[in-house]
Write a protein that holds these residues in place. Structure first.
Motif, PDB file in Angstrom:
ATOM      1  N   VAL A   6       0.876  -1.170   0.000  1.00  0.00           N
ATOM      2  CA  VAL A   6       0.000   0.000   0.000  1.00  0.00           C
ATOM      3  C   VAL A   6       0.913   1.219   0.000  1.00  0.00           C
ATOM      4  O   VAL A   6       1.809   1.312   0.837  1.00  0.00           O
ATOM      5  CB  VAL A   6      -0.914   0.019   1.251  1.00  0.00           C
ATOM      6  CG1 VAL A   6      -1.784   1.266   1.256  1.00  0.00           C
ATOM      7  CG2 VAL A   6      -1.755  -1.248   1.335  1.00  0.00           C
ATOM      8  N   ARG A   8       0.973   5.601  -0.517  1.00  0.00           N
ATOM      9  CA  ARG A   8       0.339   6.899  -0.725  1.00  0.00           C
ATOM     10  C   ARG A   8       1.416   7.968  -0.585  1.00  0.00           C
ATOM     11  O   ARG A   8       2.409   7.779   0.108  1.00  0.00           O
ATOM     12  CB  ARG A   8      -0.783   7.158   0.287  1.00  0.00           C
ATOM     13  CG  ARG A   8      -1.990   6.248   0.140  1.00  0.00           C
ATOM     14  CD  ARG A   8      -2.706   6.484  -1.185  1.00  0.00           C
ATOM     15  NE  ARG A   8      -3.946   5.762  -1.282  1.00  0.00           N
ATOM     16  CZ  ARG A   8      -4.081   4.492  -1.680  1.00  0.00           C
ATOM     17  NH1 ARG A   8      -3.004   3.781  -1.984  1.00  0.00           N
ATOM     18  NH2 ARG A   8      -5.274   3.934  -1.758  1.00  0.00           N
ATOM     19  N   ILE A 129     -11.163  -8.060  -1.241  1.00  0.00           N
ATOM     20  CA  ILE A 129     -10.894  -6.653  -0.940  1.00  0.00           C
ATOM     21  C   ILE A 129      -9.398  -6.510  -0.706  1.00  0.00           C
ATOM     22  O   ILE A 129      -8.853  -7.088   0.227  1.00  0.00           O
ATOM     23  CB  ILE A 129     -11.659  -6.190   0.315  1.00  0.00           C
ATOM     24  CG1 ILE A 129     -13.164  -6.416   0.143  1.00  0.00           C
ATOM     25  CG2 ILE A 129     -11.365  -4.738   0.606  1.00  0.00           C
ATOM     26  CD1 ILE A 129     -13.960  -6.166   1.393  1.00  0.00           C
ATOM     27  N   SER A 130      -8.749  -5.726  -1.542  1.00  0.00           N
ATOM     28  CA  SER A 130      -7.291  -5.576  -1.426  1.00  0.00           C
ATOM     29  C   SER A 130      -6.914  -4.772  -0.186  1.00  0.00           C
ATOM     30  O   SER A 130      -7.709  -3.980   0.330  1.00  0.00           O
ATOM     31  CB  SER A 130      -6.737  -4.877  -2.668  1.00  0.00           C
ATOM     32  OG  SER A 130      -7.129  -3.515  -2.661  1.00  0.00           O
ATOM     33  N   ASP A 132      -4.895  -2.411  -0.205  1.00  0.00           N
ATOM     34  CA  ASP A 132      -4.902  -1.024  -0.640  1.00  0.00           C
ATOM     35  C   ASP A 132      -6.282  -0.411  -0.402  1.00  0.00           C
ATOM     36  O   ASP A 132      -6.398   0.708   0.086  1.00  0.00           O
ATOM     37  CB  ASP A 132      -4.522  -0.920  -2.116  1.00  0.00           C
ATOM     38  CG  ASP A 132      -4.312   0.511  -2.541  1.00  0.00           C
ATOM     39  OD1 ASP A 132      -3.190   1.017  -2.336  1.00  0.00           O
ATOM     40  OD2 ASP A 132      -5.265   1.128  -3.058  1.00  0.00           O
ATOM     41  N   ARG A 133      -7.304  -1.151  -0.718  1.00  0.00           N
ATOM     42  CA  ARG A 133      -8.668  -0.662  -0.519  1.00  0.00           C
ATOM     43  C   ARG A 133      -9.024  -0.587   0.967  1.00  0.00           C
ATOM     44  O   ARG A 133      -9.745   0.303   1.396  1.00  0.00           O
ATOM     45  CB  ARG A 133      -9.650  -1.567  -1.254  1.00  0.00           C
ATOM     46  CG  ARG A 133     -11.039  -1.023  -1.317  1.00  0.00           C
ATOM     47  CD  ARG A 133     -11.859  -1.754  -2.357  1.00  0.00           C
ATOM     48  NE  ARG A 133     -13.264  -1.525  -2.084  1.00  0.00           N
ATOM     49  CZ  ARG A 133     -14.218  -2.371  -2.347  1.00  0.00           C
ATOM     50  NH1 ARG A 133     -13.926  -3.520  -2.923  1.00  0.00           N
ATOM     51  NH2 ARG A 133     -15.464  -2.088  -2.059  1.00  0.00           N
ATOM     52  N   LEU A 134      -8.484  -1.512   1.765  1.00  0.00           N
ATOM     53  CA  LEU A 134      -8.765  -1.530   3.201  1.00  0.00           C
ATOM     54  C   LEU A 134      -8.101  -0.380   3.947  1.00  0.00           C
ATOM     55  O   LEU A 134      -8.707   0.218   4.832  1.00  0.00           O
ATOM     56  CB  LEU A 134      -8.320  -2.857   3.823  1.00  0.00           C
ATOM     57  CG  LEU A 134      -9.203  -4.068   3.586  1.00  0.00           C
ATOM     58  CD1 LEU A 134      -8.535  -5.325   4.134  1.00  0.00           C
ATOM     59  CD2 LEU A 134     -10.569  -3.881   4.215  1.00  0.00           C
ATOM     60  N   GLY A 136      -5.838   2.148   2.329  1.00  0.00           N
ATOM     61  CA  GLY A 136      -5.390   3.279   1.518  1.00  0.00           C
ATOM     62  C   GLY A 136      -6.001   4.601   1.953  1.00  0.00           C
ATOM     63  O   GLY A 136      -5.318   5.620   2.037  1.00  0.00           O
ATOM     64  N   LYS A 137      -7.294   4.601   2.245  1.00  0.00           N
ATOM     65  CA  LYS A 137      -7.963   5.832   2.692  1.00  0.00           C
ATOM     66  C   LYS A 137      -7.422   6.290   4.043  1.00  0.00           C
ATOM     67  O   LYS A 137      -7.340   7.489   4.306  1.00  0.00           O
ATOM     68  CB  LYS A 137      -9.469   5.634   2.745  1.00  0.00           C
ATOM     69  CG  LYS A 137     -10.115   5.542   1.383  1.00  0.00           C
ATOM     70  CD  LYS A 137     -11.622   5.530   1.479  1.00  0.00           C
ATOM     71  CE  LYS A 137     -12.276   5.262   0.157  1.00  0.00           C
ATOM     72  NZ  LYS A 137     -12.198   6.310  -0.803  1.00  0.00           N
ATOM     73  N   GLU A 140      -4.249   8.130   3.323  1.00  0.00           N
ATOM     74  CA  GLU A 140      -4.559   9.454   2.786  1.00  0.00           C
ATOM     75  C   GLU A 140      -4.967  10.403   3.910  1.00  0.00           C
ATOM     76  O   GLU A 140      -4.521  11.560   3.951  1.00  0.00           O
ATOM     77  CB  GLU A 140      -5.663   9.340   1.738  1.00  0.00           C
ATOM     78  CG  GLU A 140      -5.203   8.629   0.483  1.00  0.00           C
ATOM     79  CD  GLU A 140      -6.337   8.167  -0.416  1.00  0.00           C
ATOM     80  OE1 GLU A 140      -7.508   8.584  -0.206  1.00  0.00           O
ATOM     81  OE2 GLU A 140      -6.067   7.375  -1.343  1.00  0.00           O
TER      82      GLU A 140
END
Length: 152
Positions: A6, A8, A129-130, A132-134, A136-137, A140
């Motif tokens: 992951v 960002r 569910i990757s 990154d999706r778990l 990543g936010k 950010e």
């Protein structure tokens, strides 16, 4: 077993040394960590040196915050490495890197990277569910908070 990464990044109008100080001292993470508001009763324990290699932070909280620990394992001028161990709600050990890259404009590009391997149930979940999706936010959100703290 499945490998994941992951990543960002954000550009912050601050000197790399200012940002470095927000990362290499776990007590400073309360200013920017995206997970700080998951549990108002979060229990924190700090040990080892206050900052740099060997600094250690452990937490224990509600179901959302879980429990785990972090240790700074490398600390150079433009890069920091952290060993991240989750104990609850699932067990995992990941590696986290922060890169601080000065820009021509005098700002700093911050790159936040987490790598690891998913095992068992998390490996199955990762097929749907990757990571990154778990998270990543969360990265950010944390970088946005770090920017606000560093630019204040």
């Amino acid at each position: 077993m499945a490998d994941f990464e992951v990543v960002r990044r954000i550009v912050i109008s601050a000197d790399p040394a200012r940002i470095h100080a927000l990362i290499d001292n776990f007590r400073e993470w309360t200013k920017w960590s995206p997970w700080e508001d998951l549990d108002p009763q979060l229990q924190r324990t700090y040990s080892g040196p206050e900052s740099g290699v060997g600094a250690h932070y452990a937490w224990s909280g509600n179901r959302k915050a879980g429990a785990g620990n972090m240790e700074i394992v490398s600390d150079a001028e433009g890069e920091l490495g952290v060993r991240l161990e989750f104990l609850k709600p699932f067990k995992a050990t990941n590696h986290v890197d922060f890169e601080l890259n000065p820009t021509e404009s005098g700002a700093t590009e911050v790159v936040w990277r987490m790598t690891g391997q998913q095992h068992g149930l998390m490996a199955l979940l990762g097929k749907v569910i990757s990571m990154d999706r778990l998270v990543g936010k969360d990265f950010e959100k944390g970088l946005t908070r770090m920017k606000a703290a560093a630019e204040a």
